[in-house]
Motif scaffolding. Sequence first.
Motif, PDB file in Angstrom:
ATOM      1  N   TYR A  17    -111.826  70.143  64.962  1.00 39.46           N
ATOM      2  CA  TYR A  17    -112.291  71.483  65.820  1.00 39.46           C
ATOM      3  C   TYR A  17    -111.711  71.326  67.146  1.00 39.46           C
ATOM      4  N   LYS A  18    -112.169  70.137  67.856  1.00 39.76           N
ATOM      5  CA  LYS A  18    -111.626  70.134  69.189  1.00 39.76           C
ATOM      6  C   LYS A  18    -110.160  69.811  69.491  1.00 39.76           C
ATOM      7  N   LYS A  19    -109.603  69.678  68.269  1.00 43.58           N
ATOM      8  CA  LYS A  19    -108.014  69.612  68.285  1.00 43.58           C
ATOM      9  C   LYS A  19    -107.432  70.776  67.863  1.00 43.58           C
ATOM     10  N   LYS A  20    -108.237  71.598  67.753  1.00 44.03           N
ATOM     11  CA  LYS A  20    -107.884  73.166  67.202  1.00 44.03           C
ATOM     12  C   LYS A  20    -107.273  73.076  65.862  1.00 44.03           C
ATOM     13  N   ASP A  21    -107.535  72.119  65.229  1.00 46.06           N
ATOM     14  CA  ASP A  21    -106.957  71.915  63.828  1.00 46.06           C
ATOM     15  C   ASP A  21    -107.803  72.559  62.869  1.00 46.06           C
ATOM     16  N   PHE A  22    -108.077  74.015  62.876  1.00 48.20           N
ATOM     17  CA  PHE A  22    -109.121  74.570  62.113  1.00 48.20           C
ATOM     18  C   PHE A  22    -109.122  74.502  60.705  1.00 48.20           C
ATOM     19  N   SER A  23    -107.859  74.578  60.169  1.00 45.14           N
ATOM     20  CA  SER A  23    -107.840  74.408  58.779  1.00 45.14           C
ATOM     21  C   SER A  23    -108.304  73.011  58.207  1.00 45.14           C
ATOM     22  N   THR A  24    -108.146  71.781  58.959  1.00 46.87           N
ATOM     23  CA  THR A  24    -108.727  70.759  58.639  1.00 46.87           C
ATOM     24  C   THR A  24    -110.283  70.642  58.780  1.00 46.87           C
ATOM     25  N   ALA A  25    -110.587  71.389  59.841  1.00 51.44           N
ATOM     26  CA  ALA A  25    -112.208  71.342  60.348  1.00 51.44           C
ATOM     27  C   ALA A  25    -112.902  72.202  58.928  1.00 51.44           C
ATOM     28  N   HIS A  26    -111.936  73.292  58.496  1.00 54.98           N
ATOM     29  CA  HIS A  26    -112.923  74.090  57.452  1.00 54.98           C
ATOM     30  C   HIS A  26    -113.085  73.145  56.321  1.00 54.98           C
ATOM     31  N   ILE A  27    -111.881  72.218  55.849  1.00 58.02           N
ATOM     32  CA  ILE A  27    -112.100  71.375  54.615  1.00 58.02           C
ATOM     33  C   ILE A  27    -113.543  70.680  54.864  1.00 58.02           C
ATOM     34  N   HIS A  28    -113.621  70.012  56.116  1.00 60.94           N
ATOM     35  CA  HIS A  28    -114.575  68.963  56.160  1.00 60.94           C
ATOM     36  C   HIS A  28    -116.065  69.808  56.313  1.00 60.94           C
ATOM     37  N   TYR A  29    -115.978  70.778  56.784  1.00 55.80           N
ATOM     38  CA  TYR A  29    -117.419  71.772  56.993  1.00 55.80           C
ATOM     39  C   TYR A  29    -117.678  72.260  55.576  1.00 55.80           C
TER      40      TYR A  29
END
Length: 321
Positions: A17-29
Amino acid sequence: MATDEAVQEKNLGNEAYKKKDFSTAHIHYDKAIELDPTNIAFYTNKAAALFEESRFDECIELCKKAVDIGRDNRADYQMIAKAMARAGNAYLKKEELKEALLWFQKSLSEHRDQELVKKAKTLEAQIKEAEKLAYLNPEMAEEEKQKGNEYFKKGDYPTAMKHYNEAIKRHPDNAVLYSNRAACYTKLMDFQRALEDCESCIRRDKKFIKGYIRKGSCLLAMKEFTKAQEAYEQALSIDPANAEAMQGLRQSISNSDATPEQVRERALKDPEVQEILRDPGMRMILEQMSQDPGAVREHLANPEIAKKILKLKQAGIIQMH
């Protein structure tokens, strides 16, 4: 209680999220939620990513789900408040201001965050201003004024008042409307409110003579004779030949307890009178008039000079026959 693995997934999501890599963030969330579906923080973190992606409808729905999850699992009230505030921010981005305010207020009922208090107050003021602007309509104001005038002529002052009230809401910058309502208040013997409307009228149009005349009339009724005199003098400074203002001035002077000396003393404190008396040209004219009364007629032919001479006469500074 969140498992260690679920927390690790959430932390990985936060890094993305901090890197604004939201697609990866969603996978982890999503993985964190799968491992521990009872933790409100996982939902609010995912909602934050949706917010940053401008996926506001999805963000709102997830925030609402987070609130339900939090309630069911007795989450900390600050976490519930956070989810509600995030929903409010998403509604704000969608320019659905009333919904945004509703969710901010819900959030504040859980936890009184001072920054959100300020934001909610600002938004509330913004909504009120928008509603006020949406209500403005000069054409409808004119229609309401005409209806008010009709009832005023019939002597039905309470009904006239309702129409004048509506007209003012529709066009609050129109000086005439306050003057009309002041006349209505005067008929209903509510002189204080009439006076307030006269002041509102004058503030909006300093050259609208009726505002000063109605103000003088109110002050006469309130036995404020000196103030009434000032109001009529202001009216005559706009139109020196106005018969209604002249009559009101005579009436206020005749009812006044002030001596001619007191009237003159008060007049000399008037900035307009002081300015006239400081004018070298006017001083020459006054000296000429004192030596040759016939010169008055000649000077009165000049509208500007006539206005100044009349002001001095009304103030009791000079005598004219």
